[in-house]
Design an enzyme around this catalytic site. Structure first.
Site, mmCIF file in Angstrom:
data_model
loop_
_atom_site.group_PDB
_atom_site.id
_atom_site.type_symbol
_atom_site.label_atom_id
_atom_site.label_comp_id
_atom_site.label_asym_id
_atom_site.label_seq_id
_atom_site.Cartn_x
_atom_site.Cartn_y
_atom_site.Cartn_z
ATOM 1 N N ASP A 107 -1.382 4.048 0.906
ATOM 2 C CA ASP A 107 -2.238 2.816 0.475
ATOM 3 C C ASP A 107 -2.572 2.684 -0.863
ATOM 4 O O ASP A 107 -2.395 1.633 -1.459
ATOM 5 C CB ASP A 107 -3.333 2.708 1.468
ATOM 6 C CG ASP A 107 -4.273 1.349 1.132
ATOM 7 O OD1 ASP A 107 -3.519 0.497 1.349
ATOM 8 O OD2 ASP A 107 -5.472 1.501 0.622
ATOM 9 N N LYS A 113 -6.864 3.602 5.990
ATOM 10 C CA LYS A 113 -8.020 4.215 5.187
ATOM 11 C C LYS A 113 -9.307 4.666 6.200
ATOM 12 O O LYS A 113 -9.552 5.599 6.207
ATOM 13 C CB LYS A 113 -8.564 3.366 4.027
ATOM 14 C CG LYS A 113 -7.603 3.295 2.879
ATOM 15 C CD LYS A 113 -8.676 2.777 1.535
ATOM 16 C CE LYS A 113 -8.772 1.087 1.764
ATOM 17 N NZ LYS A 113 -7.660 0.224 1.474
ATOM 18 N N ARG A 150 0.925 -4.263 -4.235
ATOM 19 C CA ARG A 150 0.433 -5.672 -3.877
ATOM 20 C C ARG A 150 -0.308 -6.594 -4.924
ATOM 21 O O ARG A 150 -0.139 -7.702 -4.983
ATOM 22 C CB ARG A 150 -0.273 -5.466 -2.595
ATOM 23 C CG ARG A 150 0.575 -4.936 -1.377
ATOM 24 C CD ARG A 150 -0.240 -4.679 -0.422
ATOM 25 N NE ARG A 150 -0.840 -5.569 0.345
ATOM 26 C CZ ARG A 150 -2.411 -5.575 0.639
ATOM 27 N NH1 ARG A 150 -2.768 -4.358 0.612
ATOM 28 N NH2 ARG A 150 -2.978 -6.500 1.284
ATOM 29 N N SER A 170 -3.318 -1.580 5.545
ATOM 30 C CA SER A 170 -4.112 -1.232 4.234
ATOM 31 C C SER A 170 -5.721 -0.449 4.775
ATOM 32 O O SER A 170 -5.876 0.456 4.430
ATOM 33 C CB SER A 170 -4.124 -2.075 3.150
ATOM 34 O OG SER A 170 -5.063 -1.864 2.131
ATOM 35 N N HIS A 185 -16.015 -2.101 6.656
ATOM 36 C CA HIS A 185 -15.145 -2.497 5.589
ATOM 37 C C HIS A 185 -15.017 -4.064 5.631
ATOM 38 O O HIS A 185 -14.998 -4.808 6.860
ATOM 39 C CB HIS A 185 -13.798 -2.044 5.877
ATOM 40 C CG HIS A 185 -13.001 -1.903 4.602
ATOM 41 N ND1 HIS A 185 -12.958 -0.730 3.717
ATOM 42 C CD2 HIS A 185 -11.948 -2.642 4.322
ATOM 43 C CE1 HIS A 185 -11.897 -0.980 2.776
ATOM 44 N NE2 HIS A 185 -11.509 -2.355 3.077
HETATM 45 N N1 URA Z 1 -9.085 -4.346 1.543
HETATM 46 C C1 URA Z 1 -8.269 -3.417 1.693
HETATM 47 O O1 URA Z 1 -8.651 -2.077 1.635
HETATM 48 N N2 URA Z 1 -7.099 -3.633 1.632
HETATM 49 C C2 URA Z 1 -6.455 -5.015 1.699
HETATM 50 O O2 URA Z 1 -5.510 -5.176 1.772
HETATM 51 C C3 URA Z 1 -7.553 -6.082 1.519
HETATM 52 C C4 URA Z 1 -8.652 -5.707 1.478
#
Ligand code: URA
Length: 429
Positions: free
Chosen positions: A166, A192, A173, A188, A88
């Site tokens: 989220d 996930k 956000r 966040s 990620h």
């Molecule tokens: N990627 C995400 O999933 N969340 C964030 O806050 C920033 C990047």
């Protein structure tokens, strides 16, 4: 029992949130008992006051607890458990690495369950990019994800029932200027990733103007926080700190980035995309204990392209239908010659967003064809009159604002700008 004004006031005044307050507010917001206006105030208080490590861990746990956690440990291919590994990014400009990296890992023998996001602030989102492919859908049921992981080795999907807190917080956000906060980014991403059922995780933590946390020390702290969160859940996690001062590659924008990713999967494409993909692939393969193929070979011999095509078609996408293009383009040309200097990634991200590739209101449709092509990368020679940037949009009235974002974001000089290393560090070292 507490209430939203009390929780907001505690954080507003610089206090710590108790575990019970965090559990309550995340749950109540997810169920709709705390309103967007109250959560927006709390997010701003967190943005301004921060959270300590224990608060971040509890907030992340509450977000995970807002939904389901997937478990793919029972899946088998050729009688063997899948080597589940994911990556990620904390978000960048022109960051199409996932689109190339996931099929590389599949071609090397890994399996990637990837809960992915949409554009956030000035950065693009993998789902928005892939959904530029006609027919592609990131809305997958658990059964489809399981089937795809077993049959084609990867699924890139909207988080859906994973960490639904989220989904709401991310959208809020995005429109309340509360994205660039360490506790909010860490929770966040990790909510996930810890819910999606991956066995191990590599994070690409961006540093520089196009990153949410541009300062190297802040980015390193974010990386360490997320690595610790992963370890706390028994998911081996590693992070690379990588440069995001210049946009990655030569495109930013949904369909444009898919086209560039296809070039890389075909064995070509910009060297920075190839370098970063291979560096992250190396980390993922090591962490997942996959030994065998050199990831570079999968780009050279077409096996990563085959894996990408199989995944796209499993998700309804038709690459042969062609990618959407914007109806209007405008090209910025060089007034004089020289060498292209650094190109401010944040400014390019903002310009792409203004062209219609991102959202101003939660849930808005994005323009698949909107974006920017970068014809001259930092360090490349430029002659007078040469094209430097081409802006793409379906809404020409957006062009002046996008051009204004680019104003002052690049320069042409007499000498090459210093070469910036792409990989800046690793956590743990
Ligand atoms: N990627 C995400 O999933 N969340 C964030 O806050 C920033 C990047």
């Amino acid at each position: 029992m507490t209430d939203a004004p009390t929780v907001i006031r505690t954080k507003r005044d610089g206090g710590r949130l108790a575990d019970a307050e965090i559990d309550w507010v995340v749950d109540a917001y997810t169920r709709g008992d705390v309103g967007d206006e109250q959560m927006a105030a709390l997010l701003m208080a967190i943005f301004l006051r921060g959270m300590d490590a224990a608060e971040i861990a509890r907030w992340t746990a509450a977000m995970i607890g807002s939904g389901t956690r997937f478990d793919f440990t029972d899946l088998r291919r050729d009688g063997r458990p899948l080597s589940l590994v994911d990556k990620h990014s904390t978000g960048g400009v022109g960051d199409k690495i996932t689109i190339v990296l996931v099929p590389v890992i599949v071609a090397c023998g890994g399996a990637v369950p990837q809960a992915s996001g949409r554009g956030l602030g000035h950065t693009g989102g993998t789902l928005d990019k892939l959904e530029a492919i006609p027919g592609f859908s990131g809305e997958l049921t658990l059964d489809r994800i399981r089937d795809q992981l077993t049959r084609v080795g990867a699924a890139i999907f909207a988080a859906g029932e994973l960490a639904p807190a989220d989904r709401k917080l991310y959208a809020l956000r995005d429109i309340t200027a509360t994205v660039d906060s360490l506790p909010l980014i860490a929770s966040s991403i990790m909510s996930k990733k810890l819910a999606e059922g991956t066995g191990s995780l590599v994070l690409d933590v961006k540093v520089g103007s196009g990153a949410f946390l541009s300062d190297p020390a802040d980015a390193a702290a974010l990386a360490a926080t997320m690595v610790d969160l992963g370890a706390g859940y028994g998911v081996p996690t590693r992070a690379l700190l990588t440069d995001m001062s210049n946009p990655l590659g030569r495109t930013a924008g949904n369909a444009l980035e898919v086209a560039e990713s296809l070039d890389v999967l075909a064995g070509g494409g910009p060297p920075d995309i190839v370098e970063l993909t291979l560096a992250l692939a190396g980390e993922m393969l090591t962490l997942a204990g996959i030994d065998g193929r050199d990831p570079a070979d999968t780009l050279a011999d077409g096996s990563a392209m085959d894996a990408f095509r199989a995944m796209v078609s499993a998700q309804g996408g038709d690459l042969d239908a062609g990618l959407p293009t914007a109806t209007v383009t405008e090209t910025v040309t060089a007034a004089g010659g020289g060498v292209m200097g650094d190109i401010d990634a944040h400014a390019v991200g903002m310009a792409v967003w203004r062209l219609g590739a991102g959202r101003t209101v939660a849930g808005q449709r994005v323009q698949a064809g909107a974006g920017i092509e970068i014809h001259r990368r930092p360090g490349e020679p430029v002659t007078a009159g040469q094209p430097l940037f081409t802006l793409h949009t379906d809404t020409p009235e957006r062009l002046p604002a996008a051009l204004a974002e680019l104003d002052g974001a690049w320069s042409i000089g007499a000498t090459r700008p210093p070469v910036r290393p792409l990989i800046l560090g690793r956590v743990p070292r």
